[in-house]
Design an enzyme around this catalytic site. Sequence first.
Site, PDB file in Angstrom:
ATOM      1  N   LYS A  13       0.815  -1.220   0.004  1.00 39.35           N
ATOM      2  CA  LYS A  13      -0.074   0.134   0.069  1.00 39.35           C
ATOM      3  C   LYS A  13       0.987   1.407   0.105  1.00 39.35           C
ATOM      4  CE  LYS A  13      -2.073  -0.335   4.169  1.00 39.35           C
ATOM      5  NZ  LYS A  13      -1.689  -1.526   4.643  1.00 39.35           N
ATOM      6  N   ARG A  88      -9.695   2.101   8.398  1.00 38.22           N
ATOM      7  CA  ARG A  88      -9.240   0.816   8.721  1.00 38.22           C
ATOM      8  C   ARG A  88     -10.336   0.263   9.571  1.00 38.22           C
ATOM      9  NH1 ARG A  88      -3.489   0.951   8.608  1.00 38.22           N
ATOM     10  NH2 ARG A  88      -2.227  -1.316   9.344  1.00 38.22           N
ATOM     11  N   ARG A 127      11.048  -6.875   4.790  1.00 39.13           N
ATOM     12  CA  ARG A 127      11.260  -5.729   5.486  1.00 39.13           C
ATOM     13  C   ARG A 127      11.778  -5.416   6.721  1.00 39.13           C
ATOM     14  NH1 ARG A 127       5.575  -2.345   5.075  1.00 39.13           N
ATOM     15  NH2 ARG A 127       5.320  -3.083   7.103  1.00 39.13           N
ATOM     16  N   ARG A 133      11.218  -1.811  11.469  1.00 42.38           N
ATOM     17  CA  ARG A 133       9.924  -1.529  11.985  1.00 42.38           C
ATOM     18  C   ARG A 133       9.664  -2.385  13.096  1.00 42.38           C
ATOM     19  NH1 ARG A 133       5.096  -0.091   7.959  1.00 42.38           N
ATOM     20  NH2 ARG A 133       4.060  -0.933   9.632  1.00 42.38           N
ATOM     21  N   ARG A 144      -1.844  -8.102  12.861  1.00 42.45           N
ATOM     22  CA  ARG A 144      -2.031  -7.033  11.960  1.00 42.45           C
ATOM     23  C   ARG A 144      -2.837  -7.800  10.834  1.00 42.45           C
ATOM     24  NH1 ARG A 144       3.704  -5.707  10.825  1.00 42.45           N
ATOM     25  NH2 ARG A 144       3.003  -4.291   9.286  1.00 42.45           N
TER      26      ARG A 144
END
Length: 205
Positions: A13, A88, A127, A133, A144
């Site tokens: 996204k 969301r 990632r 992160r 998530r």
Amino acid sequence: MICVIVGPPGGGKGTQAERIAADLRVPHVSTGELLRAEAAAGTPLGREVGPLLAAGELVPDELVERLVEQRLAAPDAAPGAILDGYPRTTPQARALDRRLAATGRRVNVVLLLEVDEGTLLRRLLDRAATEHRADDNPASIAERLAEYRQVTEPVIDHYRAERVPVLAVDGKGPVDTVHARILRALTGAGLLPLTGRESKGGSAR
Ligand code: AMP
């Protein structure tokens, strides 16, 4: 043009929203980025949301709504925005719809990036190795994904019920390929403003 980009964590996204925002010359508004910036700056809001971000849990609707309201009130968002990671939840979607309606606007399109779970996990773990992160760890990723299926997918049904075009795009493959698919979908739905590429008779391929 208010465009909402929806997809599972790791679905691409952020990357695609950035590109489309540049194409449409509107800001890319990512609630995840806004929240991470608050947490990094150690603001009172950031201290409140930091642990939720790290655990992959959703931040309370009213906190996110306040951030988005401020961001959409900025002059650069007057022509529109690409909303990434917001709304969301269905209550967030209703709040957004009300806020936009107050200024005669609406969500014009929902872009849904579809990516299978194996690809998502691979991308998120890649990632994790590069961006560090706090929420790219196996427990937060599982949280998530579950939040996405249970709480965010109903947002798509909300917009279908509101007769907002929902354009499902295959999010697998190289960034450029996915970007081209998005441009094609927007063009096909008559939503891409003329940029020269289209006015010369080509479609955005
Ligand atoms: P993202 O960058 O979109 O993956 O978001 C990262 C994290 O920020 C999420 O796991 C949530 O903790 C929080 N977050 C981002 N957007 C929202 C939102 N609209 N509502 C609640 N929490 C959010």
